[in-house]
Design a protein around this motif. Structure first.
Motif, mmCIF file in Angstrom:
data_model
loop_
_atom_site.group_PDB
_atom_site.id
_atom_site.type_symbol
_atom_site.label_atom_id
_atom_site.label_comp_id
_atom_site.label_asym_id
_atom_site.label_seq_id
_atom_site.Cartn_x
_atom_site.Cartn_y
_atom_site.Cartn_z
ATOM 1 N N SER A 214 -4.691 3.324 3.655
ATOM 2 C CA SER A 214 -5.557 2.941 2.533
ATOM 3 C C SER A 214 -4.984 3.474 1.222
ATOM 4 O O SER A 214 -4.964 2.765 0.204
ATOM 5 N N GLY A 215 -4.522 4.715 1.274
ATOM 6 C CA GLY A 215 -3.940 5.298 0.069
ATOM 7 C C GLY A 215 -2.704 4.552 -0.393
ATOM 8 O O GLY A 215 -2.547 4.272 -1.590
ATOM 9 N N MET A 216 -1.839 4.195 0.540
ATOM 10 C CA MET A 216 -0.613 3.491 0.182
ATOM 11 C C MET A 216 -0.902 2.065 -0.289
ATOM 12 O O MET A 216 -0.179 1.517 -1.120
ATOM 13 N N ALA A 217 -1.986 1.473 0.210
ATOM 14 C CA ALA A 217 -2.372 0.132 -0.251
ATOM 15 C C ALA A 217 -2.763 0.186 -1.728
ATOM 16 O O ALA A 217 -2.394 -0.702 -2.516
ATOM 17 N N HIS A 218 -3.502 1.221 -2.100
ATOM 18 C CA HIS A 218 -3.861 1.395 -3.512
ATOM 19 C C HIS A 218 -2.619 1.676 -4.355
ATOM 20 O O HIS A 218 -2.498 1.187 -5.490
ATOM 21 N N LYS A 219 -1.707 2.457 -3.807
ATOM 22 C CA LYS A 219 -0.463 2.748 -4.534
ATOM 23 C C LYS A 219 0.313 1.461 -4.794
ATOM 24 O O LYS A 219 0.789 1.215 -5.911
ATOM 25 N N ASN A 220 0.443 0.633 -3.777
ATOM 26 C CA ASN A 220 1.184 -0.622 -3.932
ATOM 27 C C ASN A 220 0.498 -1.564 -4.925
ATOM 28 O O ASN A 220 1.169 -2.259 -5.700
ATOM 29 N N ALA A 221 -0.841 -1.558 -4.904
ATOM 30 C CA ALA A 221 -1.577 -2.382 -5.862
ATOM 31 C C ALA A 221 -1.326 -1.871 -7.279
ATOM 32 O O ALA A 221 -1.163 -2.664 -8.219
ATOM 33 N N LYS B 212 -6.217 3.193 -12.268
ATOM 34 C CA LYS B 212 -7.365 3.239 -11.362
ATOM 35 C C LYS B 212 -6.919 3.144 -9.912
ATOM 36 O O LYS B 212 -7.442 3.852 -9.034
ATOM 37 N N GLU B 213 -5.940 2.285 -9.655
ATOM 38 C CA GLU B 213 -5.429 2.154 -8.283
ATOM 39 C C GLU B 213 -4.723 3.428 -7.839
ATOM 40 O O GLU B 213 -4.905 3.895 -6.710
ATOM 41 N N TYR B 214 -3.933 3.998 -8.728
ATOM 42 C CA TYR B 214 -3.244 5.248 -8.385
ATOM 43 C C TYR B 214 -4.237 6.379 -8.143
ATOM 44 O O TYR B 214 -4.040 7.224 -7.257
ATOM 45 N N TYR B 215 -5.306 6.389 -8.930
ATOM 46 C CA TYR B 215 -6.333 7.418 -8.761
ATOM 47 C C TYR B 215 -6.971 7.307 -7.374
ATOM 48 O O TYR B 215 -7.165 8.310 -6.676
ATOM 49 N N HIS B 216 -7.284 6.091 -6.955
ATOM 50 C CA HIS B 216 -7.866 5.895 -5.623
ATOM 51 C C HIS B 216 -6.858 6.258 -4.532
ATOM 52 O O HIS B 216 -7.247 6.768 -3.470
ATOM 53 N N ALA B 217 -5.596 6.005 -4.787
ATOM 54 C CA ALA B 217 -4.566 6.398 -3.825
ATOM 55 C C ALA B 217 -4.559 7.913 -3.635
ATOM 56 O O ALA B 217 -4.466 8.420 -2.505
ATOM 57 N N GLU C 221 2.133 -4.942 -16.435
ATOM 58 C CA GLU C 221 1.786 -4.231 -17.664
ATOM 59 C C GLU C 221 0.273 -4.066 -17.839
ATOM 60 O O GLU C 221 -0.238 -3.987 -18.955
ATOM 61 N N GLU C 222 -0.422 -3.994 -16.715
ATOM 62 C CA GLU C 222 -1.862 -3.690 -16.717
ATOM 63 C C GLU C 222 -2.006 -2.194 -16.424
ATOM 64 O O GLU C 222 -2.430 -1.775 -15.341
ATOM 65 N N PHE C 223 -1.669 -1.383 -17.399
ATOM 66 C CA PHE C 223 -1.510 0.049 -17.156
ATOM 67 C C PHE C 223 -2.836 0.757 -16.861
ATOM 68 O O PHE C 223 -2.885 1.637 -15.997
#
Length: 209
Positions: free
Chosen positions: A17-24, A39-44, A32-34
């Motif tokens: 799950s964490g890596m899925a958020h990282k990839n997203a 937010k995705e990295y935070y959830h990762a 360039e949607e920084f």
């Protein structure tokens, strides 16, 4: 420090799950949607933090704090370091320099051998004005890649900032001397007026009868 031992299946599920958020997050960064990437990295991080580096809770090899090697860094810490480095990159693009330094520093601590984390930390320091800290990191990075164009760009930025600082200092010194000269000139003018007043002959008027 982990207090709960994860079973292999629980570890794998949370890790996935964490890596899925990282990839997203990585895809959003490319787009360039920084802010969304952050937010995705935070959830990762939420999924990966707290996981046992060793899901089977086996004894790990002792680390020598005096001579650490990259092999001493767990795969989980390497993943956390990459995510935090990516977060630092997002903050850099959003011009949130304090967050760049915070994330890059956390990434560097998680994996001292992560060169991208070290570079992002140097970039943050440069923009904060901590030039000696940045130069030390760049010196270390350039030992392995002396011709890296990205390092050259940051070196030029350092030179530009140093010129700006020197120009500002000269301007402040000129302003200080100008103020001092103005005060001196005002004092001399006041003294000259007093001298003229003292030298002026008194006019005596005769009374009329």
């Amino acid at each position: 420090m982990t207090t709960i031992t994860e079973t292999s299946s629980e570890y794998e599920s949370k890790y996935a799950s964490g890596m899925a958020h990282k990839n997203a997050g990585n895809q959003l960064f490319k787009d360039e949607e920084f802010a969304k990437a952050l937010k995705e990295y935070y959830h990762a991080l939420l999924y990966l933090r707290g996981l046992n580096a060793n899901p089977m809770d086996l004894a790990s090899a002792p680390r020598d704090p005096e001579k650490p090697t990259e092999e001493d860094v767990s795969d989980l810490d390497k993943d956390l370091s990459i995510i935090q480095t990516n977060m630092a990159a997002c903050h850099l693009r959003l011009d949130r320099i304090d967050r760049v330094v915070a994330c890059a520093d956390a990434a560097h601590k998680a994996n001292p051998f992560n060169k991208k984390a070290k570079f992002k930390l140097a970039q943050g320091y440069i923009r904060q004005g901590w030039i000696p800290k940045a130069e030390k990191l760049l010196d270390e990075l350039e030992k392995d890649s002396p011709r890296d164009a990205a390092f050259a760009v940051e070196r030029r930025l350092i030179a530009s900032k140093e010129k700006e600082a020197e120009a500002k200092q000269r301007s402040e010194m000129r302003g200080m001397f100008d103020r001092a000269n103005n005060k001196l000139a005002a004092a001399e003018a006041a003294a000259a007026d007093e001298t003229k007043a003292e030298e002026q002959p008194a006019v005596i008027r005769k009374k009329t009868t």
